[in-house]
Design a protein around this motif. Structure first.
Motif, PDB file in Angstrom:
ATOM      1  N   ASP A   1      61.065  64.776  43.068  1.00  0.00           N
ATOM      2  CA  ASP A   1      61.952  63.808  42.418  1.00  0.00           C
ATOM      3  C   ASP A   1      62.900  64.464  41.418  1.00  0.00           C
ATOM      4  N   ASP A   2      62.590  65.676  41.018  1.00  0.00           N
ATOM      5  CA  ASP A   2      63.399  66.378  40.021  1.00  0.00           C
ATOM      6  C   ASP A   2      64.336  67.349  40.723  1.00  0.00           C
ATOM      7  N   ILE A   3      65.416  66.818  41.264  1.00  0.00           N
ATOM      8  CA  ILE A   3      66.321  67.622  42.084  1.00  0.00           C
ATOM      9  C   ILE A   3      67.408  68.257  41.227  1.00  0.00           C
ATOM     10  N   ALA A   4      67.661  69.519  41.463  1.00  0.00           N
ATOM     11  CA  ALA A   4      68.704  70.245  40.730  1.00  0.00           C
ATOM     12  C   ALA A   4      70.063  69.971  41.354  1.00  0.00           C
ATOM     13  N   ALA A   5      71.112  70.026  40.538  1.00  0.00           N
ATOM     14  CA  ALA A   5      72.466  69.715  41.001  1.00  0.00           C
ATOM     15  C   ALA A   5      72.881  70.579  42.188  1.00  0.00           C
ATOM     16  N   GLU A   6      72.515  71.855  42.152  1.00  0.00           N
ATOM     17  CA  GLU A   6      72.946  72.760  43.226  1.00  0.00           C
ATOM     18  C   GLU A   6      72.254  72.476  44.546  1.00  0.00           C
ATOM     19  N   LYS A   7      71.222  71.649  44.533  1.00  0.00           N
ATOM     20  CA  LYS A   7      70.520  71.287  45.762  1.00  0.00           C
ATOM     21  C   LYS A   7      71.147  70.080  46.453  1.00  0.00           C
ATOM     22  N   VAL A   8      72.230  69.557  45.861  1.00  0.00           N
ATOM     23  CA  VAL A   8      72.925  68.395  46.428  1.00  0.00           C
ATOM     24  C   VAL A   8      74.315  68.820  46.863  1.00  0.00           C
ATOM     25  N   GLN A   9      74.642  68.600  48.120  1.00  0.00           N
ATOM     26  CA  GLN A   9      75.940  68.997  48.653  1.00  0.00           C
ATOM     27  C   GLN A   9      76.512  67.885  49.515  1.00  0.00           C
ATOM     28  N   THR A  10      77.847  67.810  49.563  1.00  0.00           N
ATOM     29  CA  THR A  10      78.528  66.843  50.418  1.00  0.00           C
ATOM     30  C   THR A  10      79.622  67.543  51.208  1.00  0.00           C
ATOM     31  N   GLN A  11      79.883  67.036  52.401  1.00  0.00           N
ATOM     32  CA  GLN A  11      80.962  67.613  53.210  1.00  0.00           C
ATOM     33  C   GLN A  11      82.303  67.398  52.525  1.00  0.00           C
ATOM     34  N   ASP A  12      82.470  66.237  51.909  1.00  0.00           N
ATOM     35  CA  ASP A  12      83.690  65.917  51.183  1.00  0.00           C
ATOM     36  C   ASP A  12      83.385  65.986  49.695  1.00  0.00           C
ATOM     37  N   ALA A  13      84.037  66.906  49.003  1.00  0.00           N
ATOM     38  CA  ALA A  13      83.764  67.099  47.575  1.00  0.00           C
ATOM     39  C   ALA A  13      84.011  65.834  46.762  1.00  0.00           C
ATOM     40  N   ALA A  14      84.898  64.968  47.220  1.00  0.00           N
ATOM     41  CA  ALA A  14      85.215  63.737  46.486  1.00  0.00           C
ATOM     42  C   ALA A  14      84.008  62.816  46.398  1.00  0.00           C
ATOM     43  N   CYS A  15      83.052  62.974  47.303  1.00  0.00           N
ATOM     44  CA  CYS A  15      81.888  62.094  47.352  1.00  0.00           C
ATOM     45  C   CYS A  15      80.687  62.651  46.592  1.00  0.00           C
ATOM     46  N   LEU A  16      80.821  63.853  46.061  1.00  0.00           N
ATOM     47  CA  LEU A  16      79.688  64.492  45.396  1.00  0.00           C
ATOM     48  C   LEU A  16      79.130  63.680  44.225  1.00  0.00           C
ATOM     49  N   PRO A  17      79.965  63.022  43.407  1.00  0.00           N
ATOM     50  CA  PRO A  17      79.391  62.210  42.320  1.00  0.00           C
ATOM     51  C   PRO A  17      78.413  61.142  42.811  1.00  0.00           C
ATOM     52  N   LEU A  18      78.688  60.554  43.963  1.00  0.00           N
ATOM     53  CA  LEU A  18      77.778  59.541  44.512  1.00  0.00           C
ATOM     54  C   LEU A  18      76.460  60.175  44.949  1.00  0.00           C
ATOM     55  N   ALA A  19      76.554  61.326  45.599  1.00  0.00           N
ATOM     56  CA  ALA A  19      75.338  62.007  46.039  1.00  0.00           C
ATOM     57  C   ALA A  19      74.503  62.450  44.842  1.00  0.00           C
ATOM     58  N   HIS A  20      75.169  62.930  43.805  1.00  0.00           N
ATOM     59  CA  HIS A  20      74.447  63.314  42.596  1.00  0.00           C
ATOM     60  C   HIS A  20      73.723  62.108  41.989  1.00  0.00           C
ATOM     61  N   ALA A  21      74.447  60.999  41.868  1.00  0.00           N
ATOM     62  CA  ALA A  21      73.845  59.800  41.284  1.00  0.00           C
ATOM     63  C   ALA A  21      72.664  59.327  42.116  1.00  0.00           C
ATOM     64  N   GLN A  22      72.806  59.365  43.431  1.00  0.00           N
ATOM     65  CA  GLN A  22      71.731  58.919  44.301  1.00  0.00           C
ATOM     66  C   GLN A  22      70.510  59.807  44.172  1.00  0.00           C
ATOM     67  N   ALA A  23      70.766  61.083  43.897  1.00  0.00           N
ATOM     68  CA  ALA A  23      69.669  62.042  43.785  1.00  0.00           C
ATOM     69  C   ALA A  23      69.079  62.107  42.384  1.00  0.00           C
ATOM     70  N   GLY A  24      69.597  61.298  41.471  1.00  0.00           N
ATOM     71  CA  GLY A  24      69.088  61.329  40.115  1.00  0.00           C
ATOM     72  C   GLY A  24      69.586  62.512  39.314  1.00  0.00           C
ATOM     73  N   VAL A  25      70.742  63.044  39.705  1.00  0.00           N
ATOM     74  CA  VAL A  25      71.340  64.192  39.031  1.00  0.00           C
ATOM     75  C   VAL A  25      72.454  63.711  38.119  1.00  0.00           C
ATOM     76  N   ALA A  26      72.527  64.256  36.916  1.00  0.00           N
ATOM     77  CA  ALA A  26      73.566  63.861  35.965  1.00  0.00           C
ATOM     78  C   ALA A  26      74.939  64.332  36.441  1.00  0.00           C
ATOM     79  N   GLN A  27      75.966  63.590  36.041  1.00  0.00           N
ATOM     80  CA  GLN A  27      77.336  63.941  36.391  1.00  0.00           C
ATOM     81  C   GLN A  27      77.857  65.044  35.466  1.00  0.00           C
ATOM     82  N   GLY A  28      78.736  65.873  36.013  1.00  0.00           N
ATOM     83  CA  GLY A  28      79.446  66.838  35.184  1.00  0.00           C
ATOM     84  C   GLY A  28      78.538  67.834  34.489  1.00  0.00           C
TER      85      GLY A  28
END
Length: 262
Positions: free
Chosen positions: A83-110
């Motif tokens: 449940d404790d996922i690091a930001a670098e473990k979350v990736q998206t094909q489209d960089a514009a969508c990365l904030p959503l993937a981060h939020a879904q993964a419980g990762v802080a923005q920015g």
């Protein structure tokens, strides 16, 4: 992320959970549906924010949800690695969508000054003795799991964090593909909803995730900013991951956490 329709897609709610509970997110949604769904009701509620103190990690710990703050469910203060996922473990094909993937993964923005994580899992209602086995299994999974991330920021970082998620929901309304800890996640739609109350501003986004057996299941993201702190709630209902049925983010959990920020 997905070893079964319930198991794999559930990761959506908790980055780790999604990673463990969801199994290959296959399938893509109808193009017209994608175009229509992302425009949602929109955007975050905002109000001019005065300069606020940037909370330290110790201060965030004191402000984070505790078991005594809720009437039901289980609060976990030390998250397992799933449940404790690091930001670098979350990736998206489209960089514009990365904030959503981060939020879904419980990762802080920015780049937050400090972060603290919690999780909350509800208690399912026990089925009656004559319930069919398959229905009993769904009943046992019919509860929400919420990943909670408190992040404090310098300057206008908190406001930018909320803004970034809202903009990502608009740009990625037609869906996006991501990987969480190497596991694939296929989001077919993203739509904004009514912003939550109780903070200086907030936002709500529903992701529709392609699960097993053609199921398209909801995963919910709620953000609330109080001063320089942003709380992100990433929620899934495990039974919904198997059935596609909608659910609500537990309002009492959101209120309890936001209330502790003053």
């Amino acid at each position: 992320m997905r070893t079964s329709s319930v198991r794999r897609t559930a990761l959506a709610a908790s980055a780790a959970a999604l990673a463990l509970l969801v199994t290959a997110c296959g399938g893509s949604g109808d193009d017209q549906d994608k175009a229509d769904e992302g425009k949602g009701e929109a955007a975050p509620s905002t109000s001019a924010a005065a300069p606020a103190k940037t909370l330290t990690a110790a201060e965030l710990e004191k402000a984070a949800l505790a078991q005594s703050d809720v009437k039901g469910g289980k609060v976990v203060t030390e998250l397992p690695v799933t449940d404790d996922i690091a930001a670098e473990k979350v990736q998206t094909q489209d960089a514009a969508c990365l904030p959503l993937a981060h939020a879904q993964a419980g990762v802080a923005q920015g780049e937050p000054a400090a972060t603290v994580k919690r999780s909350w899992t509800g208690e399912p209602v026990k089925p009656s003795a004559d319930t069919k086995p398959e229905d009993a299994l769904l009943a046992a999974l019919d509860t929400e799991k919420v990943l909670i991330n408190l992040a404090s920021y310098e300057g206008d970082g908190a406001g930018q964090a909320v803004k970034g998620v809202v903009e990502a929901a608009e740009k990625c309304a037609g869906g996006f593909k991501a990987t969480l800890v190497g596991e694939p996640l296929d989001v077919v739609k993203a739509a904004t909803g009514d912003a939550p109350e109780g903070g200086d501003e907030g936002a709500a986004v529903t992701l529709t995730v392609a699960a097993d057996e053609g199921v398209k299941a909801p995963a919910k993201i709620v953000l609330v900013r109080k001063g320089s702190t942003v709380v992100t709630f990433s929620a899934v209902n495990l039974a919904s991951m198997a059935t596609g049925k909608d659910f609500e983010v537990p309002a009492d959990v959101v209120a309890a956490q936001v209330g502790k920020l003053g």
